[in-house]
Design a protein around this motif. Structure first.
Motif, PDB file in Angstrom:
ATOM      1  N   THR A 347       0.847  -1.197   0.000  1.00 26.18           N
ATOM      2  CA  THR A 347       0.000   0.000   0.000  1.00 26.18           C
ATOM      3  C   THR A 347       0.883   1.247   0.000  1.00 26.18           C
ATOM      4  OG1 THR A 347      -1.754  -1.139   1.222  1.00 26.18           O
ATOM      5  CG2 THR A 347      -1.804   1.264   1.256  1.00 26.18           C
ATOM      6  N   LEU A 348       0.542   2.217  -0.847  1.00 27.19           N
ATOM      7  CA  LEU A 348       1.306   3.456  -0.928  1.00 27.19           C
ATOM      8  C   LEU A 348       0.810   4.443   0.126  1.00 27.19           C
ATOM      9  CD1 LEU A 348       3.537   4.822  -2.711  1.00 27.19           C
ATOM     10  CD2 LEU A 348       1.657   5.845  -4.022  1.00 27.19           C
ATOM     11  N   VAL A 349       1.737   4.979   0.911  1.00 24.88           N
ATOM     12  CA  VAL A 349       1.413   6.001   1.914  1.00 24.88           C
ATOM     13  C   VAL A 349       2.436   7.130   1.752  1.00 24.88           C
ATOM     14  CG1 VAL A 349       0.378   4.364   3.537  1.00 24.88           C
ATOM     15  CG2 VAL A 349       2.811   4.919   3.741  1.00 24.88           C
ATOM     16  N   PHE A 350       2.172   8.260   2.408  1.00 23.90           N
ATOM     17  CA  PHE A 350       3.044   9.426   2.278  1.00 23.90           C
ATOM     18  C   PHE A 350       3.361   9.994   3.660  1.00 23.90           C
ATOM     19  CE2 PHE A 350       0.636   8.891  -1.560  1.00 23.90           C
ATOM     20  CZ  PHE A 350       1.552   9.121  -2.581  1.00 23.90           C
ATOM     21  N   ALA A 351       4.643  10.153   3.943  1.00 17.89           N
ATOM     22  CA  ALA A 351       5.096  10.715   5.217  1.00 17.89           C
ATOM     23  C   ALA A 351       5.420  12.187   5.020  1.00 17.89           C
ATOM     24  CB  ALA A 351       6.325   9.977   5.719  1.00 17.89           C
ATOM     25  N   GLU A 352       4.942  13.013   5.932  1.00 13.57           N
ATOM     26  CA  GLU A 352       5.201  14.454   5.816  1.00 13.57           C
ATOM     27  C   GLU A 352       6.532  14.794   6.484  1.00 13.57           C
ATOM     28  OE1 GLU A 352       2.705  18.516   5.853  1.00 13.57           O
ATOM     29  OE2 GLU A 352       2.314  17.182   7.543  1.00 13.57           O
ATOM     30  N   VAL A 353       7.474  15.300   5.692  1.00 16.29           N
ATOM     31  CA  VAL A 353       8.796  15.688   6.186  1.00 16.29           C
ATOM     32  C   VAL A 353       9.080  17.122   5.745  1.00 16.29           C
ATOM     33  CG1 VAL A 353      11.271  15.159   6.193  1.00 16.29           C
ATOM     34  CG2 VAL A 353       9.609  13.298   6.017  1.00 16.29           C
ATOM     35  N   ARG A 354       9.154  18.041   6.707  1.00 17.12           N
ATOM     36  CA  ARG A 354       9.404  19.460   6.438  1.00 17.12           C
ATOM     37  C   ARG A 354       8.495  20.000   5.325  1.00 17.12           C
ATOM     38  NH1 ARG A 354      14.420  17.327   7.529  1.00 17.12           N
ATOM     39  NH2 ARG A 354      14.944  17.005   5.324  1.00 17.12           N
ATOM     40  N   GLY A 355       7.213  19.679   5.459  1.00 13.28           N
ATOM     41  CA  GLY A 355       6.223  20.217   4.536  1.00 13.28           C
ATOM     42  C   GLY A 355       6.081  19.452   3.233  1.00 13.28           C
ATOM     43  N   LYS A 356       6.957  18.465   2.986  1.00  9.81           N
ATOM     44  CA  LYS A 356       6.871  17.665   1.762  1.00  9.81           C
ATOM     45  C   LYS A 356       6.317  16.281   2.066  1.00  9.81           C
ATOM     46  CE  LYS A 356      10.714  19.852  -0.726  1.00  9.81           C
ATOM     47  NZ  LYS A 356      12.047  19.636  -1.341  1.00  9.81           N
ATOM     48  N   LYS A 357       5.594  15.718   1.112  1.00  9.53           N
ATOM     49  CA  LYS A 357       5.054  14.370   1.256  1.00  9.53           C
ATOM     50  C   LYS A 357       6.000  13.369   0.584  1.00  9.53           C
ATOM     51  CE  LYS A 357       0.980  15.364   3.225  1.00  9.53           C
ATOM     52  NZ  LYS A 357       0.728  16.762   3.020  1.00  9.53           N
ATOM     53  N   MET A 358       6.574  12.473   1.410  1.00  3.38           N
ATOM     54  CA  MET A 358       7.546  11.500   0.917  1.00  3.38           C
ATOM     55  C   MET A 358       6.848  10.158   0.710  1.00  3.38           C
ATOM     56  SD  MET A 358      10.321  13.438   1.314  1.00  3.38           S
ATOM     57  CE  MET A 358      11.762  12.428   1.443  1.00  3.38           C
ATOM     58  N   PRO A 359       6.886   9.562  -0.491  1.00  2.68           N
ATOM     59  CA  PRO A 359       6.186   8.291  -0.733  1.00  2.68           C
ATOM     60  C   PRO A 359       6.894   7.118  -0.043  1.00  2.68           C
ATOM     61  CG  PRO A 359       7.424   8.939  -2.685  1.00  2.68           C
ATOM     62  CD  PRO A 359       7.558  10.069  -1.708  1.00  2.68           C
ATOM     63  N   MET A 360       6.100   6.231   0.530  1.00  2.24           N
ATOM     64  CA  MET A 360       6.584   5.015   1.183  1.00  2.24           C
ATOM     65  C   MET A 360       5.604   3.900   0.858  1.00  2.24           C
ATOM     66  SD  MET A 360       7.737   6.386   4.960  1.00  2.24           S
ATOM     67  CE  MET A 360       9.148   5.295   5.072  1.00  2.24           C
ATOM     68  N   LYS A 361       6.077   2.656   0.913  1.00  2.00           N
ATOM     69  CA  LYS A 361       5.133   1.552   0.739  1.00  2.00           C
ATOM     70  C   LYS A 361       5.186   0.638   1.958  1.00  2.00           C
ATOM     71  CE  LYS A 361       8.066  -1.656  -1.864  1.00  2.00           C
ATOM     72  NZ  LYS A 361       8.190  -2.514  -3.056  1.00  2.00           N
ATOM     73  N   ILE A 362       4.023   0.092   2.304  1.00  2.65           N
ATOM     74  CA  ILE A 362       3.929  -0.843   3.430  1.00  2.65           C
ATOM     75  C   ILE A 362       4.689  -2.112   3.061  1.00  2.65           C
ATOM     76  CG2 ILE A 362       2.379  -2.112   4.965  1.00  2.65           C
ATOM     77  CD1 ILE A 362       2.095   0.959   5.152  1.00  2.65           C
ATOM     78  N   ALA A 363       5.545  -2.561   4.004  1.00  2.00           N
ATOM     79  CA  ALA A 363       6.445  -3.680   3.710  1.00  2.00           C
ATOM     80  C   ALA A 363       6.499  -4.656   4.867  1.00  2.00           C
ATOM     81  CB  ALA A 363       7.846  -3.151   3.402  1.00  2.00           C
ATOM     82  N   LYS A 364       6.905  -5.860   4.537  1.00  2.00           N
ATOM     83  CA  LYS A 364       7.042  -6.920   5.533  1.00  2.00           C
ATOM     84  C   LYS A 364       8.247  -6.642   6.435  1.00  2.00           C
ATOM     85  CE  LYS A 364       7.379 -11.985   5.704  1.00  2.00           C
ATOM     86  NZ  LYS A 364       7.649 -13.204   4.905  1.00  2.00           N
ATOM     87  N   MET A 365       8.109  -6.964   7.719  1.00  2.00           N
ATOM     88  CA  MET A 365       9.239  -6.929   8.641  1.00  2.00           C
ATOM     89  C   MET A 365       9.567  -8.351   9.068  1.00  2.00           C
ATOM     90  SD  MET A 365       8.572  -3.560  11.023  1.00  2.00           S
ATOM     91  CE  MET A 365       6.887  -3.952  11.536  1.00  2.00           C
ATOM     92  N   PRO A 366      10.828  -8.653   9.434  1.00  2.00           N
ATOM     93  CA  PRO A 366      11.973  -7.750   9.476  1.00  2.00           C
ATOM     94  C   PRO A 366      12.444  -7.364   8.081  1.00  2.00           C
ATOM     95  CG  PRO A 366      12.694  -9.985   9.901  1.00  2.00           C
ATOM     96  CD  PRO A 366      11.192 -10.035   9.845  1.00  2.00           C
ATOM     97  N   PHE A 367      13.099  -6.198   8.001  1.00  2.00           N
ATOM     98  CA  PHE A 367      13.648  -5.732   6.734  1.00  2.00           C
ATOM     99  C   PHE A 367      14.914  -6.510   6.377  1.00  2.00           C
ATOM    100  CE2 PHE A 367      11.469  -2.152   8.775  1.00  2.00           C
ATOM    101  CZ  PHE A 367      10.555  -1.810   7.792  1.00  2.00           C
ATOM    102  N   VAL A 368      15.668  -6.897   7.409  1.00  2.00           N
ATOM    103  CA  VAL A 368      16.891  -7.676   7.249  1.00  2.00           C
ATOM    104  C   VAL A 368      16.682  -9.016   7.953  1.00  2.00           C
ATOM    105  CG1 VAL A 368      19.347  -7.790   7.875  1.00  2.00           C
ATOM    106  CG2 VAL A 368      18.376  -5.655   7.041  1.00  2.00           C
ATOM    107  N   GLU A 369      17.052 -10.089   7.308  1.00  2.00           N
ATOM    108  CA  GLU A 369      16.813 -11.434   7.856  1.00  2.00           C
ATOM    109  C   GLU A 369      17.408 -11.592   9.254  1.00  2.00           C
ATOM    110  OE1 GLU A 369      17.842 -16.123   6.803  1.00  2.00           O
ATOM    111  OE2 GLU A 369      18.790 -14.510   5.667  1.00  2.00           O
ATOM    112  N   GLN A 370      16.609 -12.123  10.172  1.00  2.00           N
ATOM    113  CA  GLN A 370      17.104 -12.424  11.517  1.00  2.00           C
ATOM    114  C   GLN A 370      17.939 -13.693  11.471  1.00  2.00           C
ATOM    115  OE1 GLN A 370      13.322 -12.531  13.543  1.00  2.00           O
ATOM    116  NE2 GLN A 370      13.346 -10.364  13.995  1.00  2.00           N
ATOM    117  N   ARG A 371      19.081 -13.659  12.178  1.00  5.12           N
ATOM    118  CA  ARG A 371      20.024 -14.782  12.073  1.00  5.12           C
ATOM    119  C   ARG A 371      20.305 -15.409  13.441  1.00  5.12           C
ATOM    120  NH1 ARG A 371      24.702 -12.662   7.992  1.00  5.12           N
ATOM    121  NH2 ARG A 371      24.812 -10.878   9.422  1.00  5.12           N
ATOM    122  N   TYR A 372      19.267 -15.671  14.192  1.00  2.93           N
ATOM    123  CA  TYR A 372      19.436 -16.306  15.502  1.00  2.93           C
ATOM    124  C   TYR A 372      19.912 -17.745  15.337  1.00  2.93           C
ATOM    125  CZ  TYR A 372      16.306 -12.383  16.567  1.00  2.93           C
ATOM    126  OH  TYR A 372      15.732 -11.137  16.664  1.00  2.93           O
TER     127      TYR A 372
END
Length: 375
Positions: A347-372
Motif C-alpha cells: 500500500t502506498l502512503v506518504f510521510a510528511e517531512v518538512r512540509g513535503k510528502k515522501m512516498p513510502m510503501k507498506i512492507a514486511k518486517m523484518p527488513f533484514v533477515e534475523q540470524r538467531y
C-alpha cells in the motif's frame, strides 16, 4: 530557587567508554555512549559483519524467588511462565487493565528463581508494579551491582567461546550461569539486533576486566545507542516508549507471537492477566482500528519518528514511530501505525517531512533477515 537537576548515573563500563572516545549523552537517567569514533553507520555494519559490543547496564536486572514466583508473574503477563523450561528465556509483556503495554521484558527460568531484564526507562515503575501485585511469598531481589553487556553479530559465538567454551553449546533463548575467567556470569543467547549473540550479566567489580578481555579480540568493536537503534529497527523489533506504550495493545502492535498459546481463549490457562478480556476479544474479532507496520521509503531521505502519514487522498492515516536510513537494507525504512485498511503489503502512503510528502510503501518486517542460532 533553581531546581536541582538529577545527577546522571554511570554504568560500570563508563570509564571504558570515555577511554574509547565515545560521545556520551543522557539516556534513561544514565550517561550512555551514543556513538564512538567509528561512527554510527560503520558501527552498524560492523555488527552485521563481525561482533559488536554494547553496554546495556542501564537495564534493570531482577530475580524473583519463591515456589510461587512463576504463577505470580504469569498473572501479570500474557505469556506462559509456568511451563517455561529451566535454562530457557522468553520475551514477555507487562499489560495494564486497558490492554496497553507497560513494558516489554525478558524472563529466564533458573530453576530456583526467575531472572528478569526490564527496560531502563521503566525500571522503577516495573519494580513498583511487581511489589504491588506479587504475593508476600515471592521475594524481589534487585540486582544493582551488575553490568550487562550484549555481544552481537555473526562472529559473536566464535569470540565468546574463546573465553566461555560452554557458551558454544547454547541455542537462541537459552540461559545459563557460566564461568567467564573464573567469574560466575548469567549468559543468555539472545539480543536485540536480529543477529546471533549473547547478553552477559557480570558482577560490577569484574566488569572492567572482563569487558577488556572481549574488547581485546580483533573482531570486537564498541557499538553505541545510535547503531543499536538502527540495527533493531532493521530487524523489525519494537523500542518501548516509541513503537509500543501504554496506549497500544499487543494486537495493534502486531505482537500476537508474544501471546502464548496457553494464555489465549482456547489455551489451557486462558486470560488471567491485566487487560485480558479486551486483548483476547481483539484477537477473536480482529477489531482494531490501527496496526503497526513496516514501511520502505521510495526516496533517499530517511523519515523520522513523529512524521504524520497520509493516504493518496491527503487524509491523515497514521504516524511514524521509528525511522532510519537502513544502512544494511540499502534504503530508508520505518515502522509506525496506520489505519487498519491501509496496512496491506505494498500500500502506498506518504510521510510528511518538512512540509513535503515522501512516498513510502507498506512492507514486511523484518527488513533484514534475523540470524538467531537455533542449533
Amino acid at each position: 530557587m533553581t531546581q536541582e537537576v538529577p545527577r546522571l548515573l554511570k554504568t560500570p563500563c563508563y570509564e571504558l567508554h570515555v577511554e574509547a572516545g565515545a560521545r556520551m549523552v543522557p539516556f534513561a537517567g544514565y550517561e550512555m555512549p551514543v556513538q564512538y569514533p567509528l561512527g554510527v553507520k560503520k558501527e552498524h555494519l560492523h555488527t552485521r559483519a563481525s561482533a559488536g559490543l554494547f553496554d546495556v547496564s542501564h537495564m534493570g536486572q531482577l530475580r524473583l524467588h519463591g515456589p510461587n514466583a512463576a504463577k505470580a508473574l504469569e498473572a501479570l503477563v500474557p505469556v506462559d511462565i509456568l511451563d517455561l523450561p529451566q535454562g530457557k528465556q522468553r520475551y514477555a509483556l507487562f499489560t495494564n487493565d486497558n490492554g496497553g503495554l507497560q513494558d516489554d521484558l525478558m524472563v529466564s527460568n533458573f530453576g530456583d528463581h526467575l531472572f528478569l531484564v526490564v527496560n531502563a526507562a521503566c525500571k522503577n515503575q516495573d519494580i513498583a508494579h511487581l511489589r504491588h501485585h506479587l504475593p508476600e511469598d515471592v521475594e524481589i531481589e534487585i540486582l544493582e551491582d551488575r553490568a550487562l553487556l550484549a555481544l552481537q553479530g555473526p562472529l559473536a559465538a566464535k569470540v565468546l567461546a574463546r573465553h566461555i567454551p560452554y557458551s558454544a553449546d547454547m541455542v537462541f533463548m537459552g540461559s545459563r550461569v557460566l564461568k567467564f575467567d573464573g567469574v560466575d556470569c548469567i549468559i543468555g543467547r539472545a539480543g536485540y539486533t536480529g543477529e546471533d549473540g549473547f547478553e552477559i550479566s557480570i558482577p560490577a567489580e569484574h566488569a572492567d576486566r572482563l569487558t577488556r578481555l572481549l574488547l581485546s579480540e580483533a573482531e570486537v568493536e564498541w557499538i553505541g545507542l545510535g547503531a543499536r537503534d538502527s540495527l533493531r529497527l532493521e530487524s523489525g523489533l519494537c523500542l518501548y516508549g516509541h513503537d509500543i506504550d501504554t496506549t497500544t495493545t499487543p494486537v495493534e502492535a502486531s505482537l500476537l507471537w508474544a501471546i502464548s498459546k496457553a494464555r489465549r481463549a482456547d489455551g489451557v490457562r486462558p486470560g488471567g492477566f491485566p487487560g485480558a478480556e479486551l486483548i483476547l476479544d481483539q484477537i477473536a474479532t480482529k477489531a482494531v482500528s490501527r496496526k503497526r507496520v513496516g514501511m520502505i521509503g521510495l526516496g533517499k531521505a530517511p523519515v523520522r519518528e513523529g512524521a504524520a502519514l497520509y493516504n493518496e487522498q491527503n487524509e491523515e492515516i497514521g504516524i511514524i514511530t521509528s525511522g532510519t536510513a537502513g544502512p544494511s537494507f540499502g534504503s530508508p525504512i520505518a515502522m509506525g501505525y496506520v489505519a487498519k485498511e491501509f496496512a496491506s503489503l505494498d500500500t502506498l502512503v506518504f510521510a510528511e517531512v518538512r512540509g513535503k510528502k515522501m512516498p513510502m510503501k507498506i512492507a514486511k518486517m523484518p527488513f533484514v533477515e534475523q540470524r538467531y542460532y537455533r542449533g
